[in-house]
Design a protein around this motif. Structure first.
Motif, PDB file in Angstrom:
ATOM      1  N   THR A 175      33.672 -43.277 187.800  1.00  0.00           N
ATOM      2  CA  THR A 175      32.305 -42.861 187.469  1.00  0.00           C
ATOM      3  C   THR A 175      32.194 -41.360 187.763  1.00  0.00           C
ATOM      4  N   ALA A 176      31.034 -40.789 187.459  1.00  0.00           N
ATOM      5  CA  ALA A 176      30.835 -39.357 187.726  1.00  0.00           C
ATOM      6  C   ALA A 176      30.959 -39.071 189.221  1.00  0.00           C
ATOM      7  N   ASP A 177      30.694 -40.083 190.060  1.00  0.00           N
ATOM      8  CA  ASP A 177      30.761 -39.884 191.526  1.00  0.00           C
ATOM      9  C   ASP A 177      32.096 -40.337 192.103  1.00  0.00           C
ATOM     10  N   GLY A 178      33.089 -40.556 191.272  1.00  0.00           N
ATOM     11  CA  GLY A 178      34.395 -41.008 191.768  1.00  0.00           C
ATOM     12  C   GLY A 178      34.625 -42.483 191.440  1.00  0.00           C
TER      13      GLY A 178
END
Ligand SMILES: Cc1ncc(COP(=O)(O)O)c(C=O)c1O
Length: 400
Positions: A175-178
């Motif tokens: 995801t965009a957050d890892g």
């Protein structure tokens, strides 16, 4: 020697001491439902997943049903899912009073197709769209569905997103957050702890994971008689609880889960490499998706021949699933027909699950792959290969 599809006895050997210790405690405390073991497991599994709350329930089917109910799904509503899954995905929707609506899968992954989902939702009139309340993607075979895209569509169409993570303990999605664990990205993620799962109990068990405190509160209430305290009930709920013995086993296995999943990934790479020259097509994770390889699945138009060869050679294998749900008698009332979901039907006709568990050894992988190869030989080559094997045996056998 038989090659097992799963080997629970080998798992038990690794956890015997730890479980024995916890079982002694359970018996001396006589605390069989709820209590320390269940609370500890819920906390430990939440930490493993990186999610705020986990609530233990009686099985994976209940996890989906109760998560949907907690999100307000009920009679008159519709819930979108896929036909290529275990019956429980749709049965749990039916049990809420809602109607399952199917969309086809992506043939490359076996998971919900984003274009199919979008075109289904866009084909609905404004009134029809109002009935659709939730999407239930399935992380089939341990390979996560495209959660980032699914979250975007859920937000766009104002739908709840409930992950069927019953086969996906420890699988991850970029995801965009890892990297994030499957089962933690929707409004709720639902797990089964049926014994053969990557994280399996010694009986039935399940859990709902969520980052939403209100959903967690409602799942707790619904799964435990609507209880506020021992004899105060906010609503008429269900008796769907995880028991202490299952929780103790799950705590011990959870300590091994990352290592066992890593071994599954190594086995999957070995299968992939050895099968590469053959005309069989493994389902492999796309970029940004990390499967936990609950199953190692290959597709082949000669599936039945391969399956027969494996079974004849004492190698266990499975078909997940031979009949997609839109063609199951139990769901005939939905009115679907053969041909409605061509990718699901094609996968059902060609899919084959090879032995996959963390204790599978190199010789077993080789024997399985050689048996697959022998089944794929043209008939005349098969006969001469059998003759040459037989003559080798003759030469090797001592004179009587
Ligand atoms: C994809 C999927 N969904 C739901 C379930 C239901 O889980 P349980 O058997 O614990 O009710 C399973 C279990 O086999 C499953 O594989």
């Amino acid at each position: 020697m038989k090659i097992k599809f799963v080997d629970l006895a080998a798992q038990n050997l690794e956890i015997a001491e730890r479980v024995g210790f916890e079982l002694d405690l359970i018996h001396s405390n006589t605390s069989y439902v709820g209590g320390h073991q269940v609370e500890s497991f819920e906390r430990e599994f939440a930490d493993f997943l990186g999610v705020k709350r986990v609530i233990g329930v009686a099985n994976g089917t209940d996890a989906i049903r109760i998560a949907l109910l907690a999100l307000g799904v009920g009679p008159g509503d519709e819930v979108v899912t896929v036909p290529m899954t275990f019956i429980a995905t749709a049965a749990s929707i039916v049990q809420t009073g809602a109607r399952p609506r199917f969309v086809d899968i992506d043939p490359a992954t076996g998971n919900m197709s984003i274009p199919a989902l979008r075109s289904f939702l866009e084909s609905l009139s404004r009134n029809e769209r109002r009935a659709v309340r939730a999407i239930v993607p399935v992380h089939l075979y341990g390979l996560p569905a495209p959660m980032v895209e699914l979250k975007e569509i859920a937000a766009e169409f104002k739908l709840k997103l409930v992950e069927d993570a019953c086969q996906a303990h420890g699988a991850r999605v970029r995801t965009a957050d890892g990297m994030a664990m499957a089962g933690t990205l929707g409004d709720a993620g639902c797990f089964s702890f049926y014994p053969g799962k990557n994280l399996g109990a010694w009986g039935d068990g399940g859990a709902v994971a969520t980052n939403d405190d209100e959903v967690a509160r409602r799942v707790s209430l619904l799964s435990n008689h609507g209880r506020l305290s021992h004899y105060a009930h906010e609503l008429c709920g269900y008796n769907s609880r995880l028991d202490s013995i299952q929780a103790a086993v799950l705590r011990a296995k959870l300590e091994k889960l990352a290592e066992w999943n890593e071994r599954r990934r190594v086995i999957a790479s070995a299968y992939r490499e050895l099968l590469a020259p053959m005309d069989v097509h493994p389902i492999l994770p796309p970029d940004g998706i990390e499967s936990c390889f609950h199953l190692f699945v290959v597709r082949s138009p000669r599936r039945d021949a391969i399956r027969n060869a494996l079974l004849q050679n004492d190698i266990e294998c499975g078909i997940h699933y031979p009949v997609p749900l839109h063609l199951q008698p139990a769901l005939a009332y939905l009115g679907y027909r053969p041909g409605d979901f061509p990718a699901s039907e094609a996968l059902a006709d060609t899919t084959l699950s090879l032995p996959m568990h963390p204790h599978l050894n190199g010789m077993e992988i080789l024997r399985t792959v050689e048996t697959v190869a022998s089944a794929l030989l043209p008939a005349n080559e098969r006969v001469s290969a059998q003759r040459s094997n037989a003559s080798q045996l003759d030469t090797a056998s001592p004179d009587a």
